[in-house]
Write a protein that holds these residues in place. Structure first.
Motif, PDB file in Angstrom:
ATOM      1  N   ASN A   1       0.839  -1.198   0.000  1.00  0.00           N
ATOM      2  CA  ASN A   1       0.000   0.000   0.000  1.00  0.00           C
ATOM      3  C   ASN A   1       0.877   1.252   0.000  1.00  0.00           C
ATOM      4  N   TRP A   2       0.255   2.417   0.135  1.00  0.00           N
ATOM      5  CA  TRP A   2       0.964   3.691   0.080  1.00  0.00           C
ATOM      6  C   TRP A   2       2.030   3.786   1.163  1.00  0.00           C
ATOM      7  N   GLN A   3       1.760   3.172   2.320  1.00  0.00           N
ATOM      8  CA  GLN A   3       2.708   3.232   3.434  1.00  0.00           C
ATOM      9  C   GLN A   3       3.845   2.212   3.290  1.00  0.00           C
ATOM     10  N   GLY A   4       3.767   1.343   2.292  1.00  0.00           N
ATOM     11  CA  GLY A   4       4.812   0.342   2.091  1.00  0.00           C
ATOM     12  C   GLY A   4       4.543  -0.971   2.795  1.00  0.00           C
ATOM     13  N   GLU A   5       3.325  -1.111   3.346  1.00  0.00           N
ATOM     14  CA  GLU A   5       2.984  -2.357   4.050  1.00  0.00           C
ATOM     15  C   GLU A   5       2.408  -3.381   3.071  1.00  0.00           C
ATOM     16  N   GLN A   6       2.678  -4.647   3.330  1.00  0.00           N
ATOM     17  CA  GLN A   6       2.130  -5.711   2.497  1.00  0.00           C
ATOM     18  C   GLN A   6       0.659  -5.907   2.833  1.00  0.00           C
ATOM     19  N   VAL A   7      -0.191  -5.793   1.814  1.00  0.00           N
ATOM     20  CA  VAL A   7      -1.638  -5.882   2.054  1.00  0.00           C
ATOM     21  C   VAL A   7      -2.272  -7.046   1.287  1.00  0.00           C
ATOM     22  N   GLY A   8      -1.472  -7.828   0.605  1.00  0.00           N
ATOM     23  CA  GLY A   8      -2.040  -8.967  -0.121  1.00  0.00           C
ATOM     24  C   GLY A   8      -1.101  -9.479  -1.186  1.00  0.00           C
ATOM     25  N   GLN A   9      -1.632 -10.358  -2.014  1.00  0.00           N
ATOM     26  CA  GLN A   9      -0.860 -10.916  -3.125  1.00  0.00           C
ATOM     27  C   GLN A   9      -1.665 -10.846  -4.408  1.00  0.00           C
ATOM     28  N   THR A  10      -0.980 -10.824  -5.516  1.00  0.00           N
ATOM     29  CA  THR A  10      -1.636 -10.849  -6.815  1.00  0.00           C
ATOM     30  C   THR A  10      -0.865 -11.778  -7.736  1.00  0.00           C
ATOM     31  N   THR A  11      -1.525 -12.247  -8.752  1.00  0.00           N
ATOM     32  CA  THR A  11      -0.890 -13.127  -9.730  1.00  0.00           C
ATOM     33  C   THR A  11      -1.123 -12.572 -11.129  1.00  0.00           C
ATOM     34  N   PHE A  12      -0.225 -12.866 -12.004  1.00  0.00           N
ATOM     35  CA  PHE A  12      -0.432 -12.520 -13.412  1.00  0.00           C
ATOM     36  C   PHE A  12       0.155 -13.623 -14.276  1.00  0.00           C
ATOM     37  N   ASP A  13      -0.446 -13.788 -15.415  1.00  0.00           N
ATOM     38  CA  ASP A  13      -0.056 -14.871 -16.315  1.00  0.00           C
ATOM     39  C   ASP A  13       0.265 -14.294 -17.688  1.00  0.00           C
ATOM     40  N   LEU A  14       1.500 -14.445 -18.117  1.00  0.00           N
ATOM     41  CA  LEU A  14       1.929 -13.965 -19.419  1.00  0.00           C
ATOM     42  C   LEU A  14       2.633 -15.092 -20.173  1.00  0.00           C
TER      43      LEU A  14
ATOM     44  N   ASP B   1      12.710  -8.073  -9.499  1.00  0.00           N
ATOM     45  CA  ASP B   1      12.869  -6.628  -9.265  1.00  0.00           C
ATOM     46  C   ASP B   1      11.544  -5.883  -9.391  1.00  0.00           C
ATOM     47  N   LEU B   2      10.438  -6.639  -9.428  1.00  0.00           N
ATOM     48  CA  LEU B   2       9.116  -6.043  -9.620  1.00  0.00           C
ATOM     49  C   LEU B   2       8.473  -5.700  -8.277  1.00  0.00           C
ATOM     50  N   ILE B   3       7.962  -4.492  -8.153  1.00  0.00           N
ATOM     51  CA  ILE B   3       7.254  -4.052  -6.947  1.00  0.00           C
ATOM     52  C   ILE B   3       5.834  -3.673  -7.352  1.00  0.00           C
ATOM     53  N   VAL B   4       4.852  -4.394  -6.827  1.00  0.00           N
ATOM     54  CA  VAL B   4       3.446  -4.124  -7.147  1.00  0.00           C
ATOM     55  C   VAL B   4       2.839  -3.324  -5.997  1.00  0.00           C
ATOM     56  N   VAL B   5       2.206  -2.208  -6.332  1.00  0.00           N
ATOM     57  CA  VAL B   5       1.608  -1.345  -5.303  1.00  0.00           C
ATOM     58  C   VAL B   5       0.144  -1.069  -5.653  1.00  0.00           C
ATOM     59  N   GLU B   6      -0.600  -0.690  -4.637  1.00  0.00           N
ATOM     60  CA  GLU B   6      -1.986  -0.296  -4.864  1.00  0.00           C
ATOM     61  C   GLU B   6      -2.026   1.043  -5.614  1.00  0.00           C
ATOM     62  N   GLU B   7      -3.147   1.303  -6.280  1.00  0.00           N
ATOM     63  CA  GLU B   7      -3.325   2.591  -6.972  1.00  0.00           C
ATOM     64  C   GLU B   7      -3.181   3.725  -5.947  1.00  0.00           C
ATOM     65  N   PHE B   8      -2.278   4.671  -6.217  1.00  0.00           N
ATOM     66  CA  PHE B   8      -1.964   5.694  -5.212  1.00  0.00           C
ATOM     67  C   PHE B   8      -2.221   7.113  -5.700  1.00  0.00           C
ATOM     68  N   SER B   9      -2.798   7.275  -6.870  1.00  0.00           N
ATOM     69  CA  SER B   9      -3.005   8.627  -7.404  1.00  0.00           C
ATOM     70  C   SER B   9      -3.915   9.462  -6.508  1.00  0.00           C
TER      71      SER B   9
ATOM     72  N   LEU C   1       2.114   3.049 -14.748  1.00  0.00           N
ATOM     73  CA  LEU C   1       0.749   3.338 -14.326  1.00  0.00           C
ATOM     74  C   LEU C   1      -0.229   2.846 -15.379  1.00  0.00           C
ATOM     75  N   ALA C   2      -1.474   2.600 -14.946  1.00  0.00           N
ATOM     76  CA  ALA C   2      -2.509   2.153 -15.891  1.00  0.00           C
ATOM     77  C   ALA C   2      -2.785   3.244 -16.920  1.00  0.00           C
TER      78      ALA C   2
ATOM     79  N   VAL D   1       8.367  -0.437 -10.563  1.00  0.00           N
ATOM     80  CA  VAL D   1       7.195  -0.252  -9.702  1.00  0.00           C
ATOM     81  C   VAL D   1       5.962  -0.197 -10.599  1.00  0.00           C
ATOM     82  N   VAL D   2       5.020  -1.082 -10.371  1.00  0.00           N
ATOM     83  CA  VAL D   2       3.819  -1.136 -11.200  1.00  0.00           C
ATOM     84  C   VAL D   2       2.596  -1.183 -10.296  1.00  0.00           C
ATOM     85  N   THR D   3       1.568  -0.423 -10.633  1.00  0.00           N
ATOM     86  CA  THR D   3       0.339  -0.464  -9.846  1.00  0.00           C
ATOM     87  C   THR D   3      -0.462  -1.717 -10.212  1.00  0.00           C
ATOM     88  N   ALA D   4      -1.350  -2.130  -9.306  1.00  0.00           N
ATOM     89  CA  ALA D   4      -2.156  -3.325  -9.555  1.00  0.00           C
ATOM     90  C   ALA D   4      -3.030  -3.152 -10.795  1.00  0.00           C
TER      91      ALA D   4
END
Length: 210
Positions: free
Chosen positions: A8-21, A120-128, A158-159, A195-198
Motif C-alpha cells: 500500500n501507500w505506506q509500504g505495508e504488504q496488504v495482499g498478493q496478486t498473480t499474473f499470467d503472461l 525486481d518487480l514491486i506491485v503497489v496499490e493505486e496511489f493517485s 501506471l494504468a 514499480v507497477v500499480t495493480a
C-alpha cells in the motif's frame, strides 16, 4: 503464473496478486529479447549524418598547377580528399536504420522481458488519490518505502497517465514514468527496479496477454 506481493501507500504488504503472461521458451528467450532491443535502439537512430564527397564540396574546378615541370606532386583539384578542405572518402550519408520485426514477436519479447524482471518487480496499490497535488518529495518517499531508491534507476508503470503523479515524477533523477500500454524492452531491461500499480498490471495482461 507469477505471484507478487502487493504493497500500500505506506509500504505495508496488504495482499498478493498473480499474473499470467505467455513467454518465450528458455532456449530462445534471450535471443528474441536481444533482437527486440537491437530493433528498438536501431529504429531510434535518426540516420541524418552526412558528409560531402569531392564532387559536392564547393570549388576545386580548376587544376591548381600544371601537370609537369613544377617539382610538386600531380594535383587535379584543391578539393581532393587528400587536401585540407577537400571531400571525405566513404563518409556517412543519410540512411534508414529501421529493422523490421513481426508484431507477435515484438509482443512475445515484451512479455518475456517483463517476466524476466519478476525479482525486481514491486506491485503497489493505486496511489493517485493519495496525491491531491504535485509533490515530488512525497513520491520519492513512497518509492523508498516500497523498496526503491533515488540512486538507482526506477521505472514507474501506471494504468494511465495521472497529471499529479506525472508532475511529481518528471523532475526526479533516475525515475521514468510510462503508461502500461507503452511498454518497451529497453526501459524494462534498463531499470534497476520496476514499480507497477495493480491496475497497470491488469492492463499489461489485457494489452500484451497473448
Amino acid at each position: 503464473m507469477f505471484e507478487c506481493v502487493v504493497k500500500n501507500w505506506q509500504g505495508e504488504q496488504v495482499g498478493q496478486t498473480t499474473f499470467d503472461l505467455k513467454v518465450a521458451k528458455e532456449k530462445t528467450a534471450s535471443h528474441i529479447v536481444h533482437r527486440a532491443l537491437v530493433r528498438q535502439m536501431a529504429n531510434a537512430r535518426q540516420g541524418t549524418a552526412s558528409t560531402k564527397t569531392r564532387s559536392e564540396v564547393r570549388g576545386g574546378g580548376r587544376k591548381p598547377w600544371r601537370q609537369k615541370g613544377t617539382g610538386r606532386a600531380r594535383a587535379g583539384s584543391i578539393r581532393s580528399p587528400l587536401w585540407r578542405g577537400g571531400g571525405v572518402i566513404f563518409g556517412p550519408k543519410p540512411r534508414d536504420f529501421e529493422i523490421k520485426m513481426n508484431r507477435k514477436e515484438r509482443q512475445l519479447a515484451l512479455r518475456t522481458a517483463f517476466a524476466s524482471r519478476i525479482d525486481d518487480l514491486i506491485v503497489v496499490e493505486e496511489f493517485s488519490d493519495q496525491m491531491q497535488r504535485p509533490k515530488t518529495k512525497e513520491l520519492v518517499s513512497a518509492i523508498a518505502r516500497w523498496g526503491g531508491s533515488q540512486e538507482r534507476k526506477t521505472l514507474l508503470i501506471l494504468a494511465e497517465r495521472k497529471e499529479n503523479v506525472y508532475l511529481s515524477a518528471r523532475n526526479v533523477e533516475n525515475l521514468k514514468l510510462i503508461p502500461a500500454d507503452q511498454l518497451n524492452v529497453y526501459d524494462l531491461l534498463h531499470a534497476d527496479k520496476i514499480v507497477v500499480t495493480a491496475q497497470a498490471l491488469e492492463k499489461i495482461q489485457e494489452v500484451y496477454g497473448g
